[in-house]
Structures are given as structure tokens and as C-alpha cells.
Design an enzyme around this catalytic site. Structure first.
Site, PDB file in Angstrom:
ATOM      1  N   GLU A 247     -10.998   3.853   9.908  1.00 27.08           N
ATOM      2  CA  GLU A 247     -10.648   4.556   8.962  1.00 27.08           C
ATOM      3  C   GLU A 247     -11.509   4.040   7.710  1.00 27.08           C
ATOM      4  OE1 GLU A 247      -6.710   5.271   7.569  1.00 27.08           O
ATOM      5  OE2 GLU A 247      -7.181   5.386   5.601  1.00 27.08           O
TER       6      GLU A 247
ATOM      7  N   THR B 124      -3.928  -1.761  -1.359  1.00 22.27           N
ATOM      8  CA  THR B 124      -4.886  -2.438  -0.247  1.00 22.27           C
ATOM      9  C   THR B 124      -6.331  -2.573  -0.923  1.00 22.27           C
ATOM     10  OG1 THR B 124      -3.692  -1.306   1.284  1.00 22.27           O
ATOM     11  CG2 THR B 124      -5.739  -2.507   2.137  1.00 22.27           C
TER      12      THR B 124
ATOM     13  N   ASP C 151       4.512   5.871   1.279  1.00 24.72           N
ATOM     14  CA  ASP C 151       5.053   4.749   0.957  1.00 24.72           C
ATOM     15  C   ASP C 151       5.537   4.491  -0.450  1.00 24.72           C
ATOM     16  OD1 ASP C 151       3.825   3.389   2.971  1.00 24.72           O
ATOM     17  OD2 ASP C 151       2.304   2.532   1.707  1.00 24.72           O
ATOM     18  N   HIS C 152       5.221   5.501  -1.466  1.00 22.80           N
ATOM     19  CA  HIS C 152       5.574   5.374  -2.844  1.00 22.80           C
ATOM     20  C   HIS C 152       6.941   6.450  -2.923  1.00 22.80           C
ATOM     21  CE1 HIS C 152       2.545   3.041  -3.759  1.00 22.80           C
ATOM     22  NE2 HIS C 152       1.732   3.778  -3.464  1.00 22.80           N
TER      23      HIS C 152
ATOM     24  N   GLU D  68       0.620   1.541   8.956  1.00 20.94           N
ATOM     25  CA  GLU D  68      -0.340   0.558   8.351  1.00 20.94           C
ATOM     26  C   GLU D  68       0.301  -0.843   8.405  1.00 20.94           C
ATOM     27  OE1 GLU D  68      -1.690   1.686   4.706  1.00 20.94           O
ATOM     28  OE2 GLU D  68      -2.000   3.596   5.150  1.00 20.94           O
TER      29      GLU D  68
ATOM     30  N   ARG E 148       4.697  -3.624   4.707  1.00 20.05           N
ATOM     31  CA  ARG E 148       3.953  -4.802   4.060  1.00 20.05           C
ATOM     32  C   ARG E 148       4.797  -6.056   4.468  1.00 20.05           C
ATOM     33  NH1 ARG E 148       0.338  -5.386   0.434  1.00 20.05           N
ATOM     34  NH2 ARG E 148      -0.711  -3.399  -0.224  1.00 20.05           N
TER      35      ARG E 148
ATOM     36  N   ARG F 143       7.761  -4.523   0.142  1.00 16.14           N
ATOM     37  CA  ARG F 143       8.089  -4.203  -1.023  1.00 16.14           C
ATOM     38  C   ARG F 143       8.332  -2.724  -1.167  1.00 16.14           C
ATOM     39  NH1 ARG F 143       1.817  -4.357  -3.458  1.00 16.14           N
ATOM     40  NH2 ARG F 143       2.050  -6.274  -2.887  1.00 16.14           N
ATOM     41  N   HIS F 144       8.189  -2.005  -0.191  1.00 15.19           N
ATOM     42  CA  HIS F 144       8.507  -0.301  -0.490  1.00 15.19           C
ATOM     43  C   HIS F 144       9.258  -0.161   0.966  1.00 15.19           C
ATOM     44  CE1 HIS F 144       4.551  -0.046   1.065  1.00 15.19           C
ATOM     45  NE2 HIS F 144       3.875  -0.022  -0.114  1.00 15.19           N
TER      46      HIS F 144
ATOM     47  N   ARG G 270      15.368   0.830  -7.716  1.00 17.76           N
ATOM     48  CA  ARG G 270      16.790   0.760  -8.042  1.00 17.76           C
ATOM     49  C   ARG G 270      17.453   0.066  -6.863  1.00 17.76           C
ATOM     50  NH1 ARG G 270      19.055   3.569 -12.310  1.00 17.76           N
ATOM     51  NH2 ARG G 270      17.591   3.377 -13.893  1.00 17.76           N
TER      52      ARG G 270
ATOM     53  N   HIS H 126      -7.924   6.268   0.769  1.00 13.04           N
ATOM     54  CA  HIS H 126      -7.757   5.449  -0.349  1.00 13.04           C
ATOM     55  C   HIS H 126      -8.126   5.922  -1.505  1.00 13.04           C
ATOM     56  CE1 HIS H 126      -6.626   1.816  -2.624  1.00 13.04           C
ATOM     57  NE2 HIS H 126      -5.797   1.492  -1.479  1.00 13.04           N
ATOM     58  N   GLY H 127      -7.201   6.365  -2.573  1.00 14.58           N
ATOM     59  CA  GLY H 127      -7.949   6.609  -3.853  1.00 14.58           C
ATOM     60  C   GLY H 127      -8.120   8.244  -3.775  1.00 14.58           C
TER      61      GLY H 127
ATOM     62  N   ASN I  66       0.843   9.747   3.270  1.00 14.12           N
ATOM     63  CA  ASN I  66       1.350   8.290   3.116  1.00 14.12           C
ATOM     64  C   ASN I  66       2.418   8.397   2.202  1.00 14.12           C
ATOM     65  OD1 ASN I  66       1.935   5.823   1.886  1.00 14.12           O
ATOM     66  ND2 ASN I  66      -0.038   4.900   3.123  1.00 14.12           N
TER      67      ASN I  66
ATOM     68  N   HIS J 100      -0.832   8.126  -2.981  1.00 16.13           N
ATOM     69  CA  HIS J 100      -0.464   8.126  -4.205  1.00 16.13           C
ATOM     70  C   HIS J 100      -0.468   9.478  -4.891  1.00 16.13           C
ATOM     71  CE1 HIS J 100      -0.800   7.007  -8.496  1.00 16.13           C
ATOM     72  NE2 HIS J 100       0.290   6.035  -8.120  1.00 16.13           N
TER      73      HIS J 100
ATOM     74  N   HIS K  77       3.067   2.112   5.461  1.00 11.84           N
ATOM     75  CA  HIS K  77       2.552   0.644   5.315  1.00 11.84           C
ATOM     76  C   HIS K  77       3.750  -0.325   5.426  1.00 11.84           C
ATOM     77  CE1 HIS K  77      -0.313  -2.468   3.523  1.00 11.84           C
ATOM     78  NE2 HIS K  77       0.315  -2.696   4.644  1.00 11.84           N
TER      79      HIS K  77
HETATM   80  N1  PXP Z   1      -5.180   4.426   4.052  1.00  7.98           N
HETATM   81  C1  PXP Z   1      -5.040   3.196   4.031  1.00  7.98           C
HETATM   82  C2  PXP Z   1      -5.372   2.443   5.138  1.00  7.98           C
HETATM   83  C3  PXP Z   1      -4.069   2.644   3.036  1.00  7.98           C
HETATM   84  O1  PXP Z   1      -3.875   1.391   2.933  1.00  7.98           O
HETATM   85  C4  PXP Z   1      -3.771   3.417   1.969  1.00  7.98           C
HETATM   86  C5  PXP Z   1      -2.915   2.949   0.784  1.00  7.98           C
HETATM   87  O2  PXP Z   1      -1.613   2.373   1.387  1.00  7.98           O
HETATM   88  C6  PXP Z   1      -4.223   4.898   2.049  1.00  7.98           C
HETATM   89  C7  PXP Z   1      -5.090   5.396   3.162  1.00  7.98           C
HETATM   90  C8  PXP Z   1      -3.738   5.717   0.947  1.00  7.98           C
HETATM   91  O3  PXP Z   1      -4.194   5.510  -0.228  1.00  7.98           O
HETATM   92  P1  PXP Z   1      -4.034   6.401  -1.526  1.00  7.98           P
HETATM   93  O4  PXP Z   1      -2.440   5.961  -1.728  1.00  7.98           O
HETATM   94  O5  PXP Z   1      -4.987   5.763  -2.700  1.00  7.98           O
HETATM   95  O6  PXP Z   1      -4.046   7.731  -1.230  1.00  7.98           O
END
Ligand code: PXP
Length: 236
Positions: free
Chosen positions: A150, A100, A9-10, A69, A45, A49-50, A18, A190-191, A7, A213, A43
Site C-alpha cells: 500500500e 501514521t 478508527d475514528h 493495520e 495501535r 487509543r481508538h 468519553r 492516507h490523506g 478505515n 478520516h 488499526h
Molecule cells: N492506510 C493506512 C496504512 C493508514 O495507516 C491509514 C491511517 O490510519 C489510512 C490508510 C487512512 O488514512 P486517512 O485516515 O488519512 O484516510
């Protein structure tokens, strides 16, 4: 072999800090693919936001397996049906959340989710539902027409003690077996990070882990290719 979806996103979060052009999520995605990941996840959103619409369109052109996502909001579903990512993962979305929180309540929103799943399928998009590891949500996902789920691993990742984490892992294992019995493809995320991922990767039948992340955080120090390779080394 367990697959890895990264992922990105970040990468866009840093760019948006910026409101600039760098770093590029597209370049990051290309680096992740070179490092051996199986899919790119982002994702879109509702508040953008990203990741923004242009990012998704550019990723769609450049990436072989794009997993978008998204919420079930009509505007986002219209966009997805136009762009046609390989896969859409429906997630719950609240404006004020940092990330999320919890899985999609498919059981509580069956008819709305069923409609969206069917629209996405009609556009040729595979659909995954991001749910808490519960049999009730698995049954509802099957009834809604999904073929992929998932499992939200946040409660496992954030468990306050070793025994609580063990209990969360047991739940993930038994609900994965339940979902596989019902013909679903099972992913998780996630996490997850470099310390807690191995136990989840070993769950029998897990197809893909989606991780953001922790990989982007490590990439600050090691570069993104090394961060992705390190994660692949742990899950395979
Ligand atoms: N899977 C889904 C559906 C998510 O929404 C996210 C967070 O955007 C992730 C996985 C990844 O989570 P993390 O950034 O905590 O690894």
C-alpha cells in the site's frame, strides 16, 4: 474497478473521547458494507487509543473482508495470528504521532519484517506492507515475501502546491507500474479526501484505496452510508 476500504478508527476515537460504548465501530462497519465498500480497515495501535482488541474480534466475526493495520510488535503479531483477519497491513508506529507518519522502512528492517510476514502467512493471513512510493522499498517488500503493498499517499495529499502535487502523482504512477511489473498487488491510502482522490483512483493498476478520516468527517453531516457512497462515486 478500484475498490474502497473504509478505515473506521475514528468512530472508535469518538467513543474513546468519553470512554463510553457509542458510537459502535461494528455498527459503523456494517453501514459501510451496506453502502458498498469492499473491505473494512482498522488499526489496532499498541496504545489502543481508538480500536481495541474486542473491536477487532467483533469485526472479524461480522465482516467479510477485514484488513487489520498493525505494527510488527510481537504482542500485536501474536494477537493477529490468533484472530486471523483476512489481511494484515504492516505500518510503522510511533507512540507520539497523531497518525501514521511515512511508510514502513522495509529496506532498513528487512530481516525483522521478513519474519513477521512469514508468521502472518503461516497463519493464513494475506500481508500488505504500507510503504512510501519508492522502488527501493518495493524491491525490499518483494524480498521480504509480501505480495501486496500500500503506497503512502500523504506526501501527495499534503503537497504545498499544484506542481508539487503533480510531481507526487507522477511518482505514484511510475512506482505503481514498477510494483505491478514485480507481481505485487498495489493499494494506496492516507490523506485521501473528496477533493484529491480522483487522480489517485485513475492510476493504472491501483487495486484498492483505503480511506478513513475524510469519510468519517463527512459522515458527521451526511451519515456514514452517504459518505461512503459519495466516495465510491468518485473513485469508480
Ligand atoms: N492506510 C493506512 C496504512 C493508514 O495507516 C491509514 C491511517 O490510519 C489510512 C490508510 C487512512 O488514512 P486517512 O485516515 O488519512 O484516510
Amino acid at each position: 474497478m478500484v475498490k474502497l476500504g473504509v478505515n473506521i478508527d475514528h468512530v472508535a476515537t469518538i467513543r474513546q473521547a468519553r470512554m463510553a460504548y457509542e458510537p459502535s465501530p461494528l455498527e459503523a462497519a456494517r453501514e459501510c458494507v451496506k453502502a458498498g465498500c469492499d473491505s473494512i480497515v482498522c488499526h489496532l495501535r499498541e496504545d489502543r487509543r481508538h480500536i481495541n482488541d474486542r473491536d477487532v474480534i467483533a469485526l472479524r466475526r461480522a465482516i467479510n473482508k477485514l484488513n487489520l493495520e498493525m505494527s510488527a510488535a510481537e504482542e500485536i503479531v501474536d494477537f493477529a495470528c490468533g484472530v486471523k483477519p483476512d489481511q494484515a497491513t504492516l505500518v510503522p508506529e510511533k507512540r507520539r504521532e497523531v497518525t501514521t507518519e511515512g511508510g514502513l522502512d522495509v529496506a532498513g528492517r528487512r530481516s525483522a519484517i521478513t519474519r513477521v510476514v512469514s508468521r502472518l502467512h503461516d497463519s493464513g493471513i494475506a500481508v500488505s506492507l504500507f510503504i512510501d512510493p519508492s522502488k527501493r522499498q518495493v524491491d525490499a517488500s518483494v524480498a521480504a515475501g509480501a505480495t501486496i503493498v500500500e503506497f503512502h499517499t500523504g506526501e501527495y495529499a499534503n503537497a504545498p502546491s499544484v506542481s508539487a502535487r503533480r510531481r507526487r502523482l507522477d511518482i505514484l504512477m511510475s512506482v505503481t507500474a514498477y510494483a505491478l511489473d514485480r507481481g505485487l498487488e498495489v493499494n494506496a491510502g492516507h490523506g485521501l479526501n473528496y477533493d484529491n482522490v480522483r487522480a489517485v483512483a485513475r492510476i493504472k493498476g491501483i487495486n484498492e484505496l483505503n480511506i478513513g478520516h475524510s469519510i468519517i468527517s463527512r459522515a458527521v453531516f451526511t451519515g456514514i452510508r452517504a459518505a461512503v457512497r459519495d466516495m465510491i462515486g468518485l473513485i469508480r
